[in-house]
Scaffold this active site. Structure first.
Site, short mmCIF file in Angstrom:
data_model
loop_
_atom_site.label_atom_id
_atom_site.label_comp_id
_atom_site.label_asym_id
_atom_site.label_seq_id
_atom_site.Cartn_x
_atom_site.Cartn_y
_atom_site.Cartn_z
N ASN A 100 -9.69 -16.61 11.75
CA ASN A 100 -9.00 -15.45 11.29
C ASN A 100 -9.23 -15.28 9.57
O ASN A 100 -8.95 -16.52 9.04
CB ASN A 100 -7.31 -15.63 11.26
CG ASN A 100 -6.39 -14.79 10.76
OD1 ASN A 100 -6.91 -13.50 10.59
ND2 ASN A 100 -5.03 -15.13 10.42
N GLU A 465 8.80 6.42 2.65
CA GLU A 465 8.54 5.47 3.59
C GLU A 465 8.51 6.32 5.09
O GLU A 465 8.06 6.03 5.85
CB GLU A 465 9.95 4.87 3.69
CG GLU A 465 10.42 3.68 4.66
CD GLU A 465 9.25 2.69 4.99
OE1 GLU A 465 8.35 2.62 4.48
OE2 GLU A 465 9.23 2.13 6.39
N LYS A 583 0.00 -5.93 12.11
CA LYS A 583 1.35 -6.22 11.64
C LYS A 583 1.40 -7.36 10.40
O LYS A 583 1.98 -6.75 9.41
CB LYS A 583 2.35 -7.00 12.72
CG LYS A 583 3.69 -7.21 12.51
CD LYS A 583 4.62 -6.21 12.33
CE LYS A 583 6.06 -6.38 11.89
NZ LYS A 583 6.59 -4.97 11.69
O1 M6R Z 1 4.77 -8.23 6.16
P1 M6R Z 1 5.02 -7.18 5.25
O2 M6R Z 1 6.19 -6.94 4.89
O3 M6R Z 1 4.22 -7.93 3.79
O4 M6R Z 1 3.78 -5.78 5.41
C1 M6R Z 1 3.62 -5.20 4.20
C2 M6R Z 1 2.98 -4.02 4.99
O5 M6R Z 1 1.61 -4.35 5.46
C3 M6R Z 1 3.88 -3.26 5.90
O6 M6R Z 1 4.97 -2.93 5.35
C4 M6R Z 1 3.25 -1.86 6.62
O7 M6R Z 1 3.03 -1.11 5.69
C5 M6R Z 1 4.10 -1.37 7.68
N1 M6R Z 1 3.18 -1.40 8.83
C6 M6R Z 1 4.59 -0.15 7.63
O8 M6R Z 1 5.39 0.47 8.69
#
Ligand code: M6R
Length: 588
Positions: A100, A465, A583
């Site tokens: 990874n 958002e 994610k």
């Molecule tokens: O785990 P995190 O909050 O750091 O992730 C940040 C972004 O990758 C995350 O919020 C992404 O924008 C989402 N998939 C949006 O829905």
């Protein structure tokens, strides 16, 4: 990004590995592979697709062996093909590797290895690890030396796990998580505690440059110089029970519906820690907020409230830009880093840069054992339980809930947030009850190619958002716009094919928004109003309950989440696993 699992047990590991990969699939899900050791031979099966599909076609769970490794991939180098799926091999097929991260110098390494006779089978950066392990294995070194020599050649970020024909599992990490799970039957090694949580709630978090070697029922840890290491075992408390969809067809919908509960939980624990957090903020000379994607949007909401109510100016910098926009920081500066996963590479890089300048790091995370939590001076958790859907939903309102609590504490309760939470929960339930109406709205705009979402002030981050949710779930171009900016350019785009959503609660922004709505209407666009007050410019109207003014962001985002969810269904997209996304974005 990708998920890694390894397990050395006393019984067959393949069914356990498949189960683990399913649980971690949210990290990346374009291809899957397993390698097990059966009678001193490495068996491999790998294929393109989700874990269940590949398991159905290749019968992964029937693979023999009490030692094995597995991987789900989110492609970075090399297309989504079977040959690029992990595990990868050395030339002789004596070692299988799952990885990874990104090996930045893989081209140079590959060229060197090819010159010395190695043959590559995939287009990935990861395969160099297998060949490096092979070349050091030929030098009569012990396993820790083989791994450390390999790691010393790698530039970039990595967590990898390798299994040798003799059944030895080894792994190491640099800037990507790797965690050992000591269980009754043997040791797990995984990129995520979710990989092994049903089997053990104990975890050993490896540090950068740690080497783990699992031989039978023995675990040994070393540093890169071959010195033995000791790392503490941590008890992990994680609500495993909630990793099922319950009565919902998708995790995303379930997580949207969990929000009344999760905002209650978000700031109810850690009262003392919250006070400490606020003391650090009060004593800072300069305050910065950072995050990526949705987490950045919650930082934008917080910036506004901090200035208005706590009279603290804060600067928000999106994490991917942080390194190019290095603000002057010193030991009196504070950086608040916001991240659901606590593993986002851009966020971790920002924190490292800020730390280097001496700044204190406060973080808000969902995963208390994450890298971000562990490198922060103090952290608060949003406690919303595992968020499986790739789109952040309940973690966003959870972050808002924690941020509202912080700001409330900083302004001596001027927001009345804690007191108003019950009212907020009722109001959220009311918004969730409009699901059917919102589904119908989704039906009526399914064909639209451009959706604009507008809001002013504290509602502008919610417009951003909402647009992000529609883009990532429904693959429709959506743009969040500060309504006042309309006349500075975006109005040129508006015509009879446009759909415009106006976030327009009855506060100080209302009248100006209504004026903009009429300008849009005059250009023939379809207008959807989200407000507690109707207006004749709206073609469709999503009614919000009336709440304390500053609480609107919680309510406004929910219809946008639901709309994005139903638009995804109408487009035949899987809302839980949007294409091209993962994610946890653990690579830059
Ligand atoms: O785990 P995190 O909050 O750091 O992730 C940040 C972004 O990758 C995350 O919020 C992404 O924008 C989402 N998939 C949006 O829905």
């Amino acid at each position: 990004m990708c998920s890694i699992i390894g397990y050395a047990s006393r019984s067959s590991v393949a069914p356990v590995l498949v189960d683990s990969l399913k649980r971690m699939e949210y990290r990346g899900y374009d291809s899957v592979g397993l390698a097990t050791i059966d009678n001193g031979r490495i068996l491999t099966r790998k294929g393109v697709g989700r874990v269940s599909a590949v398991n159905s076609s290749l019968n992964l769970i029937t693979m023999q062996g009490q030692v094995g490794i597995g991987h789900t991939r989110w492609a970075t180098h090399g297309g989504v093909t079977e040959k690029n799926a992990h595990p990868h091999y050395d030339c002789a097929g004596d070692v299988a590797v799952v990885h990874n991260g990104i090996i930045e110098n893989y081209k140079d390494l590959r060229d060197d290895l090819i010159k010395s006779g190695h043959k590559f089978k995939s287009d990935t950066d990861s395969e160099v690890i297998a060949h490096l392990l092979e070349s050091y294995s030929r030098k009569n070194l012990n396993i820790a030396q083989i791994v450390s020599n390999t790691c010393k050649r790698l530039k970039g970020s990595y967590a990898f796990v390798a299994v040798f024909e003799n059944g030895t599992i080894c792994g190491s990490r640099f800037d990507e998580p790797l965690i050992i799970g000591p269980a009754d039957e043997g040791y797990f090694i995984s990129s995520d505690v979710l990989g092994f949580l049903p089997y053990t709630d104990k975890a050993i978090f490896l540090d950068n440059k740690d080497i783990a070697v699992i031989e039978g029922k023995d675990l040994k840890l070393y540093d890169y110089d071959g010195n033995p290491l000791f790392r503490q075992i941590t008890q992990v408390a994680w609500e495993l029970g909630s990793i099922d969809k319950g009565k919902f067809t998708h995790y995303t919908l379930k997580e949207i519906h969990e929000q009344p509960l999760t905002i209650m939980k978000a700031s109810s624990r850690n009262v003392e820690k919250l006070k400490l957090f606020c003391d650090i903020i009060r004593n800072s000379s300069t305050l910065y907020l950072t995050g990526s994607g949705t987490s950045y949007h919650s930082a934008l909401v917080a910036k506004h409230l901090l200035s208005k109510f706590a009279k603290i100016r804060a600067e928000t910098i999106v994490s991917s830009e942080f390194q190019y926009d290095l603000a002057p920081m010193d030991s009196s500066s504070v950086l608040i880093a916001i991240s659901q996963s606590g593993e986002t590479a851009d966020v971790l890089q920002s924190v490292k840069d800020a730390k280097q300048m001496g700044a204190k790091i406060l973080s808000i995370v969902n995963v208390p054992t994450s890298s971000l939590a562990r490198i922060s001076d103090s952290f608060l958790t949003i406690d919303c339980g595992p968020e499986v859907g790739v789109a952040a939903t309940k973690s966003f309102t959870g972050q808002l809930s924690v941020l509202y609590s912080i700001i409330d504490e900083l302004c001596n309760g001027c927001l009345g947030y804690q007191l108003s939470k019950l009212e907020l929960v009722d109001a959220l339930n009311e918004v969730l009850a409009s699901e059917e109406q919102i589904e119908k709205i989704a039906d009526s705009i399914t064909a639209s190619k451009d959706i604009y979402i507008m809001g002013r002030s504290i509602h502008y981050p919610i417009a951003l958002e909402g647009a992000l949710k529609i883009k990532e779930l429904a693959y429709v171009h959506a743009e969040g716009i500060a309504t006042g900016e309309l006349k500075h350019g975006p109005l040129a785009l508006i015509d009879t094919n446009s759909v415009v959503i106006i976030i327009n609660p009855k506060d100080a922004t209302f009248q100006d928004n209504v004026a903009s709505a009429h300008e849009i209407k005059a250009r023939g666009a379809m207008i959807i109003g989200i407000s507690d007050e109707p207006d004749d410019s709206y073609d469709m109207f999503i009614k919000l309950p009336t709440v304390g003014r500053i609480h609107y962001p919680f309510l406004e985002v929910v219809p946008l989440q639901i709309l994005a969810y139903y638009l995804a269904l109408r487009k035949n997209a899987d809302p839980d696993y949007p294409r091209n996304l993962a994610k946890s974005v653990t690579v830059k």
